[in-house]
Write an enzyme that holds these catalytic residues in place. Sequence first.
Site, PDB file in Angstrom:
ATOM      1  N   LYS A  26      55.859  -0.595 -44.947  1.00 20.19           N
ATOM      2  CA  LYS A  26      56.058  -0.159 -43.875  1.00 20.19           C
ATOM      3  C   LYS A  26      54.181   0.893 -43.688  1.00 20.19           C
ATOM      4  CE  LYS A  26      59.945  -1.262 -41.789  1.00 20.19           C
ATOM      5  NZ  LYS A  26      61.433  -1.082 -40.671  1.00 20.19           N
ATOM      6  N   LYS A  71      60.448 -10.889 -46.774  1.00 18.97           N
ATOM      7  CA  LYS A  71      61.464 -11.231 -45.561  1.00 18.97           C
ATOM      8  C   LYS A  71      61.353 -11.255 -44.452  1.00 18.97           C
ATOM      9  CE  LYS A  71      62.690  -6.832 -43.996  1.00 18.97           C
ATOM     10  NZ  LYS A  71      63.484  -6.239 -43.847  1.00 18.97           N
ATOM     11  N   LYS A 128      62.424  -8.478 -37.974  1.00 20.58           N
ATOM     12  CA  LYS A 128      62.692  -8.421 -36.550  1.00 20.58           C
ATOM     13  C   LYS A 128      60.932  -8.046 -35.600  1.00 20.58           C
ATOM     14  CE  LYS A 128      66.243  -5.433 -36.194  1.00 20.58           C
ATOM     15  NZ  LYS A 128      65.550  -4.280 -37.146  1.00 20.58           N
TER      16      LYS A 128
END
Length: 337
Positions: free
Chosen positions: A116, A198, A201
């Site tokens: 992140k 992965k 969203k």
Amino acid sequence: MENTPQKICFSGIQPSGTLTLGNYIGALRNFGLMQDSFQCLYCVVDMHAITVRQDPAALRRRCLELTATYIASGLDPVRNILYCQSHVSGHAELAWILNCFTYMGELQRMTQYKDKCAKHADNINAGLFTYPVLMAADILLYQADVVPIGADQKQHLELTRDIAQRFNALFGDVFTVPEGYFGKVGSRVMSLQEPTRKMSKSDPEDTYIALLDPPDVIRRKIRRAVTDSETDIRFDPVNKPGVSNLLSIIAALSSCDAEQAAQELQGQGYGKLKERAAECVIETLAPLQAEHKRLMADKAYLQGVLDENAKRASQMANRTLSKVKRKIGFADWGRKA
Ligand code: AQP
């Protein structure tokens, strides 16, 4: 016969975007499997979502959309406790306490934090760093026995277990040490465009299938999914990540294993593989989409579900919090937690 208390299941999903097929296969569809055997709490984890910048109006709307998705996927809003994280202040309270029992080095090792930071280099905030402690608080607050999650959350659950065991070693048996529940297939659904990462969203739209995508969009996205330059349909995640991802999706949605799916499609070409994957996804999502649309037309009902369940969750949370506060020495003369 003695009345044994019902075991607890907890999980949550962030209202940080439209839910993806990854969220569905890795987490959501397993939630429903738990509702007959456990007292389940399924949380809309809006406090986790703000570790990344969110538009306030969109965040509010997505909380209701996610609640509708929970119910539309088959979760009974009476038997299960479906609620919003920010409505139960115990999450934040326990997270602070657990922060003081978690080491910087442990948090620095978390791969989601590193990912992140790379994705949101302009906003590397402290919340992003302590996210796993809030997740530990979410789970331990309810004395959860089992936590259905995708494989990407395994590391965070391990940390939760370490924190619980550390706390218990100091203060006695305060927390239940939770176990993860991972589906047999599809606990890691990959991006359609970069099948070694992965499906997420918050990535670009063409990399994921949203649960509310209409059939033509699903077909188009899967048709454009990255595969490889061979023609052989074989389950081999290392050498053929794109093809293997599509096989896993088929397997997860049609209750077979990926090798079986590969055998059935042997010699038929990638076009057929993609067609089959699209059919499975469209067929699975159609009833969920119809029910979601119906539920979103009644926002007052959804708000009512969240209000009612926040009360039930708070009662359970307060029991753990009182115990924790007492154990660590917070003064409580004549006070109720
Ligand atoms: N690709 C995936 N495959 C299998 N399971 C997945 N999950 C997420 N992506 C996949 C599982 O979905 C649950 C809820 O995830 P989350 O929304 O809380 O956070 P996340 O894991 O960070 O999911 P996203 O989609 O990648 O969200 P963003 O982009 O906002 O960070 C978890 O149980 C997760 O394992």
